[in-house]
Enzyme design. Structure first.
Site: not given
Lengths: 406, 265
Positions: B48, B59, B173
Site C-alpha cells: 500500500e 491518521d 480492509y
C-alpha cells in the site's frame, strides 16, 4: 412586503447533503454511523415542539434574543448615502452569534445521551460558546485550538478554562483553525461512541452545514421582522463576513428567495488576494475536499491545502462552507475580499462613529462599505450583520495601532 | 490477471498475507522503490503506497509525520506514478495507492485513474470516500481495472458490511479498532478484535478480508489476523524507519523487522 419577489425556488441541500455540486459527506467509515444518527436525530428534533420550545426559551432568557437592530446614524452620515442598520449579534451572551449554534447542538447532544463534547475553535468565539453551553448543561467539554491562535486569543482561552473546559493546544500544521479541526475529527474518530462533535461553522460533512445554518437562521428571521417593522420593507443590501460562513448563512438564508435583495459576503484577503498570504477562499480557491465536504479550498496544484492568512483568527481558514460555494456559483451571493488593513480601518471607523468595537472578523464586512456605499442612494437600505464584538481582539488591535504609529 | 486476486488465489490455507504501507517519498524520494522491492523480498505480499496529504484526518501522529516529511521532500502525484513504474520493471507485487481524495481530485479523476492503470497500480484505498460518495471515482476506476477497497470498522453495522463487500474488489480492509492509524498495544487490540472479525466473516463473503491498525509484531499479526486472510502494517514501519534513519544500516534494520513480521524470529 409588496415589493418582494417570492420565487421559493431555493431548496438545498438535497437528500445526499449536496448544495449543487458542493457538500456531501467525505468522512471515514468509522464516522458514518455517527453522522447518520445525528441526521436522524436532528430531523426529529427540529420538528419536535418540546425541543423547539426549550431552545427558544434559552435563546430568550440565556442568550438574550432577539438581538437588537440598531440604526447606525453617524456611520450613515459619514457616507451620506444609503441608511445603514446593524444586526447586533455582538450583544449575544459571550459576544458573538456562535452561541446560537452551540446551544442548539448541546441540546441535541443531551437528547442523544452524549456527555462528552468536543469542538474546534479559531478565534475562540465558538470555543467560548461551546464551553458556555457545556457549563450551563454540566457536560464535559474539550476544545481544540491551534497553538498560534491560543496566543492571539489568550483572553478566550482563559474564558474557556474558567468555565471548566479543557483547551487542547494543537501544534500540527499551521497551528490554526484548520489543524484544530483535524485534531477534533481525530478525537471524534477515536471516541465516536461517547462523543458529540459540535462544529462551529457551516462546514464539515452533511448534516453539519444544514444543521448549523438551521440554528443561525434566527439571525436573518429576526432581522427581517425588525427591518420590516421600522422601514416596512426589505433592505436593498445584506452584508456579512465569511470565514467558514456561519453568521453569513444565518443572516442571508431567510432572504435568499427575495430577489430584490443584493447579498454580499466578505472574505479576508489578508495581505491581499494575490499576496500568497490570504484567506480569500472563494476569490482564490478551487473546488476540493477538506474536513468532510466538497467546497472551494486554498490548495496547491498537488492538492495540498495551503495555509490561510488573516489578521482575524476566525477567518483564517483555507475552506468555506459548501453552501457558500454553491451560492457563489449560482450568482445569488456576491463574494469579495478585503485586506487586514482595510478591516482595521473599519474597526476604527465603527468605534469612532457608533461607539461599537466590532470583532476583527466582523470588521471585514464593514470595510466593504468603502466600496459599496458610493454606489448606493439615500433611499436605499444596507443591513450588516454585526456578528461579534471586538473585546477579544483588543490585544491585536492595540498592537496594530502601535506598529502603525511607529 | 489482476495481481491482487492472484496473490489471494495462491495463498496457502494457513498463510496470512502481509500488506505493508509506506508513505511515498518517506524518508526520502530516492528510497521508496528500494523499500518496496525490499519489502517484497522479505515477505510482503501486497504494497500500500501512501499518497501524502497535508491534512490526513484519519491518521495518527506517525503517518501525519511521514506525510509532512514526504511533502517537504517534494513528493508529487507524478513522482508517485514514476515510482510504481520503476517497481514494475522488476516486480509483479500488487500495488494499492492509499490516500485522501483531495490530491486525486486535484490531479483529475480521469487522468489519475488512467495514469495509475498505465503504470501498473492495482487498486485504491481512499479512507475519506465512504460507500455513499464513491460515485466520484467508481466508474473511472472500473473502466481502468482498478480495485476499490472499502473499509469496515467495529462500529460498522452488518448491513453496511454487506454493502462494503458488494462495493469492494480485491479485499475488504478491516480497521481493528475505532480510532486513527497508529501502533497500539497488541493485546488490547486482539481482545476485542475476535468478535469483530467473526461478524466480518458472517457478513463479508464475496471478498477476502485483511485486518489493520495497531499491529507491530509477528505475534500481534497472528493474534489479530487469526480469522482473517491477512494483516496490514503501516505505522510500525514508519516508526522503525524514524528510529534508524539516516544511519547507514537503516534499511537492513527495517528489512529484518519486516521479515520478522511475516515469519516470526
Amino acid at each position: 412586503m409588496s415589493t418582494q419577489t417570492k420565487t421559493k425556488t431555493y431548496n438545498y441541500p438535497d437528500d445526499r447533503g449536496y448544495y449543487g455540486q458542493f457538500g456531501g459527506k467525505f468522512v471515514p467509515e468509522i464516522l458514518i454511523p455517527a453522522i447518520q444518527e445525528l441526521e436522524a436525530e436532528f430531523n426529529k428534533a427540529k420538528n419536535d415542539p418540546v425541543f423547539n420550545e426549550e431552545l427558544a426559551g434559552l435563546l430568550d432568557e440565556y442568550v438574550g434574543r432577539p438581538t437588537k437592530l440598531t440604526y447606525a446614524n453617524r456611520l450613515t452620515e459619514h457616507y451620506g448615502k444609503a441608511k445603514i442598520y446593524l444586526k447586533r449579534e455582538d450583544l449575544c451572551h459571550t459576544g458573538a452569534h456562535k452561541i446560537n449554534n452551540a446551544i442548539g447542538q448541546v441540546l441535541l447532544a443531551r437528547r442523544m445521551g452524549k456527555k462528552r463534547i468536543i469542538a474546534e475553535t479559531g478565534a475562540g468565539q465558538h470555543g467560548v460558546a461551546t464551553a458556555t453551553a457545556c457549563a450551563k448543561f454540566g457536560l464535559d467539554c474539550i476544545v481544540y485550538m491551534g497553538e498560534e491562535d491560543m496566543v492571539r486569543q489568550k483572553l478566550n482561552v482563559d474564558r474557556m478554562r474558567l468555565m471548566g473546559a479543557e483547551v487542547r493546544s494543537v501544534t500540527s500544521g499551521s497551528r490554526t483553525l484548520k489543524d484544530a479541526t483535524n485534531e477534533a475529527i481525530r478525537d471524534w474518530v477515536t471516541n465516536v461512541d461517547t462523543t458529540f462533535y459540535i462544529i462551529g461553522s457551516v462546514v464539515g460533512p452533511h448534516p453539519y452545514p444544514m444543521m448549523v445554518r438551521h440554528f443561525h437562521e434566527v439571525i436573518g428571521n429576526e432581522a427581517k421582522q425588525q427591518i420590516h417593522k421600522v422601514e416596512s420593507r426589505n433592505p436593498d443590501y445584506l452584508l456579512a463576513c465569511v470565514g467558514g460562513g456561519s453568521n453569513a448563512i444565518g443572516f442571508f438564508y431567510p432572504f435568499i428567495d427575495d430577489e430584490s435583495v443584493d447579498i454580499i459576503g466578505i472574505e479576508a484577503a489578508g495581505f491581499g488576494v494575490d499576496s500568497g498570504k490570504t484567506a480569500a477562499t472563494m476569490t482564490k480557491g478551487t473546488p476540493g475536499i477538506l474536513h468532510g465536504s466538497l467546497s472551494y479550498l486554498l490548495q496547491s496544484d498537488e492538492g495540498q491545502i495551503e495555509l490561510a492568512h488573516s489578521i482575524s483568527a476566525g477567518l483564517d481558514y483555507p475552506g468555506v462552507g459548501p453552501e457558500h460555494a454553491h451560492l457563489k456559483d449560482l450568482g445569488r451571493v456576491k463574494y469579495h475580499a478585503v485586506t487586514d488593513e482595510e478591516a482595521m480601518n473599519a474597526v476604527k471607523l465603527l468605534s469612532e462613529t457608533e461607539g461599537i468595537i466590532p470583532a476583527l472578523e466582523t470588521a471585514h464586512a464593514f470595510a466593504w462599505l468603502e466600496k459599496l456605499m458610493p454606489e448606493t442612494s439615500e433611499d436605499e437600505i444596507v443591513m450588516i450583520n454585526l456578528s461579534g464584538r471586538g473585546d477579544k481582539d483588543m490585544g491585536t488591535i492595540s498592537e496594530y495601532i502601535r506598529e502603525e504609529n511607529n | 490477471m489482476n495481481r491482487i486476486q492472484h496473490v489471494f488465489d495462491n495463498k496457502k490455507p494457513d498463510e496470512k498475507l502481509m500488506s505493508l504501507f509506506i508513505t511515498a517519498g518517506y524518508p526520502d524520494l530516492e528510497s521508496t522503490v528500494d523499500l518496496i522491492l525490499g519489502f517484497e523480498k522479505n515477505g510482503a505480499d501486497i504494497i500500500e503506497l501512501g499518497m501524502p496529504f497535508s491534512d490526513p484526518l484519519a491518521d495518527g501522529p506517525t503517518i501525519q509525520y511521514s506525510s509532512d516529511v514526504a511533502i517537504k521532500n517534494g513528493i508529487t502525484m507524478n513522482k508517485i506514478f514514476e515510482m510504481v513504474e520503476k517497481v514494475r520493471e522488476s516486480s509483479e507485487i500488487p500495488i494499492i495507492l492509499m490516500g485522501y481524495m483531495n490530491p486525486v481530485l486535484r490531479y483529475g479523476v480521469n487522468r489519475f485513474t488512467r495514469k495509475a492503470a498505465e503504470v501498473g497500480v492495482d487498486g485504491l484505498i481512499i479512507p475519506d470516500i465512504p460507500i455513499e460518495e464513491d460515485g466520484i471515482i467508481k466508474k473511472q476506476a472500473e473502466e481502468n481495472g482498478l480495485d476499490i477497497i472499502h473499509l469496515v470498522a467495529p462500529n460498522t453495522s452488518d448491513e453496511r458490511m454487506k454493502l462494503a463487500d458488494e462495493n469492494s474488489q480485491g479485499f475488504v480492509y478491516c480497521v481493528s479498532v475505532t480510532g486513527v492509524t497508529g501502533a497500539r498495544d497488541g493485546d488490547e487490540v486482539s481482545k476485542s478484535v475476535d468478535r469483530f472479525i467473526e461478524r466480518v466473516r458472517a457478513n463479508i463473503t464475496l471478498n477476502p478480508v485483511m485486518v489493520g491498525f495497531g499491529i507491530r509484531s509477528h505475534q500481534d499479526a497472528q493474534n489479530i489476523a487469526l480469522n482473517a486472510d491477512g494483516f496490514i502494517v503501516g505505522s510500525a514501519l514508519i516508526d522503525t524507519i524514524k528510529q534508524h534513519y539516516p544511519k547507514e544500516n537503516w534499511q537492513s534494520e527495517l528489512m529484518s523487522f519486516v521479515h520478522s513480521l511475516k515469519f516470526g524470529k
